[in-house]
Structure formats: C-alpha cells, structure tokens
Design a protein around this motif. Structure first.
Motif, PDB file in Angstrom:
ATOM      1  N   ALA A 219       0.830  -1.202   0.000  1.00 11.87           N
ATOM      2  CA  ALA A 219       0.000   0.000   0.000  1.00 11.87           C
ATOM      3  C   ALA A 219       0.866   1.255   0.000  1.00 11.87           C
ATOM      4  N   LEU A 220       1.917   1.232   0.798  1.00 15.03           N
ATOM      5  CA  LEU A 220       2.821   2.384   0.841  1.00 15.03           C
ATOM      6  C   LEU A 220       3.464   2.619  -0.525  1.00 15.03           C
ATOM      7  N   GLU A 221       3.959   1.569  -1.124  1.00 13.43           N
ATOM      8  CA  GLU A 221       4.607   1.695  -2.430  1.00 13.43           C
ATOM      9  C   GLU A 221       3.629   2.207  -3.483  1.00 13.43           C
ATOM     10  N   LYS A 222       2.410   1.695  -3.445  1.00 14.10           N
ATOM     11  CA  LYS A 222       1.401   2.109  -4.420  1.00 14.10           C
ATOM     12  C   LYS A 222       1.014   3.572  -4.226  1.00 14.10           C
ATOM     13  N   ALA A 223       0.857   3.993  -2.982  1.00 12.66           N
ATOM     14  CA  ALA A 223       0.493   5.383  -2.700  1.00 12.66           C
ATOM     15  C   ALA A 223       1.590   6.336  -3.141  1.00 12.66           C
ATOM     16  N   VAL A 224       2.816   5.970  -2.828  1.00 11.93           N
ATOM     17  CA  VAL A 224       3.959   6.827  -3.193  1.00 11.93           C
ATOM     18  C   VAL A 224       4.060   6.964  -4.713  1.00 11.93           C
ATOM     19  N   LYS A 225       3.903   5.864  -5.415  1.00  9.40           N
ATOM     20  CA  LYS A 225       3.986   5.902  -6.876  1.00  9.40           C
ATOM     21  C   LYS A 225       2.827   6.690  -7.483  1.00  9.40           C
ATOM     22  N   SER A 226       1.647   6.511  -6.963  1.00 11.41           N
ATOM     23  CA  SER A 226       0.462   7.171  -7.511  1.00 11.41           C
ATOM     24  C   SER A 226       0.508   8.683  -7.321  1.00 11.41           C
ATOM     25  N   GLU A 254      -4.270  -2.203   2.256  1.00 10.84           N
ATOM     26  CA  GLU A 254      -3.464  -2.910   1.263  1.00 10.84           C
ATOM     27  C   GLU A 254      -3.476  -2.136  -0.052  1.00 10.84           C
ATOM     28  N   SER A 255      -2.731  -2.627  -1.023  1.00 14.60           N
ATOM     29  CA  SER A 255      -2.600  -1.900  -2.294  1.00 14.60           C
ATOM     30  C   SER A 255      -3.935  -1.743  -3.016  1.00 14.60           C
ATOM     31  N   LYS A 256      -4.884  -2.687  -2.814  1.00 15.89           N
ATOM     32  CA  LYS A 256      -6.179  -2.596  -3.480  1.00 15.89           C
ATOM     33  C   LYS A 256      -6.939  -1.345  -3.064  1.00 15.89           C
ATOM     34  N   GLN A 257      -6.862  -0.996  -1.759  1.00 11.82           N
ATOM     35  CA  GLN A 257      -7.566   0.198  -1.293  1.00 11.82           C
ATOM     36  C   GLN A 257      -6.917   1.468  -1.879  1.00 11.82           C
ATOM     37  N   ILE A 258      -5.629   1.432  -2.089  1.00 12.17           N
ATOM     38  CA  ILE A 258      -4.958   2.566  -2.720  1.00 12.17           C
ATOM     39  C   ILE A 258      -5.436   2.702  -4.171  1.00 12.17           C
TER      40      ILE A 258
END
Length: 261
Positions: A219-226, A254-258
């Motif tokens: 989730a952190l990685e996805k948020a940072v990238k987005s 998790e990444s899905k919620q991001i």
C-alpha cells in the motif's frame, strides 16, 4: 468518520493547515522553512517561495508565519492575491496587520506606513506573506514595490515581503528589475523523493496516533507511486484508502484500497 475504526486521535490526511503535521524531515520543506525564517529574522526586503500546485507552499509558509508570530517583536500578515484587485491590496495588507481600513488609496498608504513605522520604532519588524501571486497583474506588483520602498528612519525596510506562487512567478519578476534587485532569499519546493513520501505517510499516521503498520508495504509503495511525490495527492489517496478500509472491515490498508482511492 473512520477515526474510531483505526484508533486515531484525528484524521491524519486532511488537506488543511494543521501545523501539528508539519514534516520537517524532507529536504525541501525543511530548507524552505529555514530560509523564510532567515529572511524575516534578518529583515530582508523580499523573499520568494515557488512550487507547483500541491507541493505544500502555503503549508510551509503558514508554518513559518506561526513560528514568527510567537515572537513579540514580529508582526505578521497574510494576504491571498488570487482574485484580489490591485486597488484593494493595500487595504487587505492593512487589515492583515490589524490596522484600520481607509477610504482612499492615499490615506490607506499613509496609515499603513504610520502603523509599520510605530512598530519599527519599538524595535519590531513586520512580515507580509502574499499567496497565489502568479496571476497578479503589473499594477499589483507596483503596490509590492511601493511597500518595499517603506523604510525606517535608519533606512531599513519596514517589512519583509514573502511572495508565494507557481514557478512562472519567477519569470514575471525577472521583468521587474526593481523587484529582482531586492530579492535576497528564494526557494523552489519540489515534490518528495520516494523515501521521503513514505516517511511522510508514516509521520502523519504517528501524529494522529495510528499504528506504524496500518498501511502494508504494498500500500505504501502504491500510494507513493500514484502521488508522484505531491503531498496534496498523498493526503487525498491515503484519506480515501482509510475510508475504503473501514467500509470493507479490514485490519490494515493494502494496495487494493490505494487503487480504489
């Protein structure tokens, strides 16, 4: 709405000016903050803070203003230039400093100079923050120049002016030699680096009493990238992710919620 679900003392990702969330571990906010304080403390005439929309210019400037306002000798004012006609600028400045409005531009200018001079006579200094300056017309900048011409009996500026805006503001100022010559402190805030963005999310969670592992690694990685390093986007994404996690009765984000945010 979701604070109880995640055991938070308050919402951690609001796009507001809650200064408790100031993140000074990132290079650009920290250096910008220090430079603004330096400009005020050293009574520099003009400072410039620029950056793309969403990088936190206003937030950093408000943090510096709050710090300066704690000092007895500092008088601070804040004016938003967006939609403000040049004819109303001096009135807005006066009101921001707690001075009375006057019926004409000439009377307003005289009253403003008198008020600032009285403050300077008591060993004080004034700092004016002007936000959203990029769209201001040339007459507006003429009024800024007028303010910069106000000096004490010792010949020192009666106030420091901090102009805040989009990077194109720098180009506008270059066409005004009289302003460029007085610009002694400037800084451009850039988006966070990936590691800074991750630390930013964890910092805001901690300030709100949240668990460090509330967002899993994906989730952190996805948020940072987005968000591409923009604090405003990070806040929006993480705020909605917490809402989605509550709706789905999850134990962590998790990444899905991001992605859904």
């Amino acid at each position: 709405m979701y604070e109880k679900k995640w055991s938070l003392t308050k919402k951690p990702f609001e796009n507001d000016l809650d200064l408790d969330f100031f993140f000074e571990d990132a290079k650009h906010p920290k250096e910008a903050h220090i430079r603004l304080l330096y400009a005020a403390e050293q009574r520099k005439p003009l400072a410039l803070l620029i950056g793309e929309g969403g990088v936190g210019k206003t937030y950093v400037a408000q943090t510096a203003r709050a710090k300066l306002s704690e000092r007895k000798n500092m008088l601070t004012g804040w004016v938003c230039a967006s939609g403000l006609e040049s004819a109303a600028f001096l009135r807005a400045v006066s009101l921001s400093f707690g001075l009375k409005a006057a019926p004409t531009r000439e009377e307003q200018a005289a009253a403003l100079e008198l008020g600032l001079s009285k403050h300077a006579a008591k060993k004080g200094h004034a700092v004016l923050f002007v936000d959203n300056v990029e769209g201001a017309d040339q007459r507006f900048l003429d009024e800024v120049r007028f303010l910069l011409d106000l000096t004490s009996v010792e010949g020192r500026p009666l106030l420091t002016i901090v102009l805040i805006g989009h990077p194109r503001l720098r180009g506008n100022l270059k066409r005004r030699t009289s302003l460029v010559q007085r610009l002694e402190v400037g800084y451009e805030i850039l988006p966070f680096e990936p590691e800074e963005a991750t630390a930013y999310i964890l910092h805001r969670l901690a300030q709100a009493g949240g668990a460090a592992d509330l967002f899993d690694e994906g989730a952190l990685e996805k948020a940072v990238k987005s968000a591409a390093g923009y604090p405003r986007l990070l806040n929006r994404i993480c705020d909605l992710a917490l809402l989605m996690g509550m709706i789905e009765s999850l134990d962590k984000i998790e990444s899905k919620q991001i992605e859904d945010a």
